[in-house]
Design a protein around this motif. Structure first.
Motif, mmCIF file in Angstrom:
data_model
loop_
_atom_site.group_PDB
_atom_site.id
_atom_site.type_symbol
_atom_site.label_atom_id
_atom_site.label_comp_id
_atom_site.label_asym_id
_atom_site.label_seq_id
_atom_site.Cartn_x
_atom_site.Cartn_y
_atom_site.Cartn_z
ATOM 1 N N ALA A 192 0.813 -1.215 0.000
ATOM 2 C CA ALA A 192 0.000 0.000 0.000
ATOM 3 C C ALA A 192 0.847 1.266 0.000
ATOM 4 N N SER A 193 2.050 1.192 0.581
ATOM 5 C CA SER A 193 2.911 2.379 0.701
ATOM 6 C C SER A 193 4.354 1.991 0.388
ATOM 7 N N GLY B 94 -0.327 4.726 2.914
ATOM 8 C CA GLY B 94 -1.152 4.304 1.793
ATOM 9 C C GLY B 94 -2.507 4.967 1.794
#
Length: 422
Positions: free
Chosen positions: A331-332, A356
């Motif tokens: 997500a990040s 994220g």
């Protein structure tokens, strides 16, 4: 309603409640005799006192029986409640029968029976209580030797008030306590049922994973042989690009084989259920080494200091935390932070933060309680991670804000000198 527990502990707890009820009834009867004697002269005071004495002896014997030799069924409990009705009825017989304002004491064994014993037995006890009341209305002895209508009427009114107040108090203390314990046990049963369903889902996923791993072995071996044959056929004719592609393909095949071997190793360790007690610092350093091997260039920021505490961990817990880190990196990709702290309730909290877009609405709050569909494929991973954490007495929570998502793992603190590896 079925008997609330068939365990020996449950019968011992019931014995305490029944003893409290019986002692309260005996105390009420003795106080009633003492108060009545100050106003009128009872005709059968000696007989009423003997019934109270007999009731006290039987109450003590019943308590010892349930504690020393707990019964295996609810029938003995119903029998003792029937004896309660008989003794209360006998005492009422010698103190005016149905004209005695304490006749409502017959309701107490019936109220306890409704909670403690099955419906059929409680119905029989209810009919027995009605029969006892009817018999007292038909046959009873006079209250006093000589009639004192004014004194008797005043005594009756006072007794009615005292009966109501004392019966309400006993119902609150005895029946209310039993009802609360019953609700608590029903809540525990519900939690156990949910845990069992979750474990069944985990087992189903494990069996599916084992089957897939077994089936993947043959294709991976075939791909390894094909890579070797391609290298043999193109020896001296390969271009740098083809050579790099073959090296990458071989690396990925080896990585898949390593993951399958790790899956087998983890399954064996989970079967033996070996727990070890380690410091938070040592555990996080081990996680850091594993994460570095998996993501050598991953933007993981680790804590500079660690809580001075011990926790119980195993290989499956490490894998669960690594799964959460993998989700955060997905997500990040630019920034993921791992930190730890001691919470106010005596737990160690491990936070995995990212920048994220946040979790889907179905995964926020307490993620992993059930398997859900996720566009990023995080549902099953979170479910397995949450099941592993809960099995070790911990919890998994998620908090989403405008800057990203924070996954918090809370684990109980272990005292080193009272726990060790299992």
């Amino acid at each position: 309603m079925e008997w609330f527990t068939h365990s020996q502990t449950g019968f011992r707890q019931a014995a305490r409640y029944l003893l409290s009820m019986r002692l309260a009834i005996i105390a009420i009867q003795l106080v009633a005799i003492a108060v009545a004697e100050t106003t009128v002269q009872l005709a059968h005071r000696a007989e009423a006192l003997l019934v109270c004495l007999l009731y006290g002896v039987l109450a003590a014997l019943g308590w010892l029986w349930f504690n020393r030799r707990p019964p295996q069924a609810s029938s003995p409990v119903s029998l003792t409640l029937a004896i309660d009705l008989a003794l209360i009825g006998g005492w009422l017989y010698f103190t005016g029968g149905y004209t005695n304002p304490l006749v409502s004491l017959l309701l107490l064994p019936i109220a306890v029976a409704i909670i403690l014993v099955p419906t059929r037995q409680s119905l029989v006890l209810t009919l027995a209580g009605i029969a006892a009341y009817t018999a007292l209305a038909l046959w009873h002895t006079p209250v006093v030797l000589h009639h004192h209508d004014g004194d008797l009427a005043q005594l009756h009114l006072i007794g009615m008030w005292a009966t109501f107040a004392l019966t309400a108090a006993i119902l609150l203390l005895v029946v209310g306590t039993l009802a609360r314990r019953l609700r608590h046990q029903q809540s525990q049963l519900s939690s156990f049922r949910e845990s069992r369903l979750r474990d069944e889902q985990v087992i189903a996923l494990g069996l599916s994973s084992a089957a897939v791993a077994h089936r993947l072995g043959t294709p991976l071996n075939t791909m390894t042989l094909l890579i070797g044959e391609i290298r043999a056929h193109t020896r001296g004719k390969t271009t740098p690009e083809l050579s790099e592609d073959l090296d990458l393909l071989e690396q990925q095949v080896q990585l898949c084989s390593a993951h399958l071997q790790q899956l087998t190793k983890t399954a064996v360790e989970a079967k033996t259920a070996q727990l070890e007690t380690v410091t938070v610092k040592r555990w996080l350093e081990r996680l850091r080494e594993s994460a570095t091997l998996l993501w050598p260039t991953g933007p993981l920021h680790w804590p500079a200091n660690y809580p001075d505490a011990h926790v119980k961990v195993e290989a499956t817990l490490d894998q669960a935390v690594l799964n959460l880190m993998a989700n955060a990196l997905t997500a990040s990709p630019e920034w993921v932070s791992v930190s730890s702290r001691l919470s106010g309730d005596g737990r160690v909290e491990l936070m995995v933060e990212d920048h994220g877009d946040g979790l889907e609405s179905s995964l926020q709050g307490a993620p992993g309680e059930e398997i859900v569909d996720s566009r990023n494929g995080l549902g099953v991973g979170l479910f397995l991670s949450n099941a592993t954490i809960q099995r070790l007495g911990g919890s998994l929570k998620a908090q989403t804000s405008g800057s990203g998502t924070t996954m918090t793992i809370a684990l109980p603190v272990i005292t080193p000198h009272t726990s060790g590896a299992h």
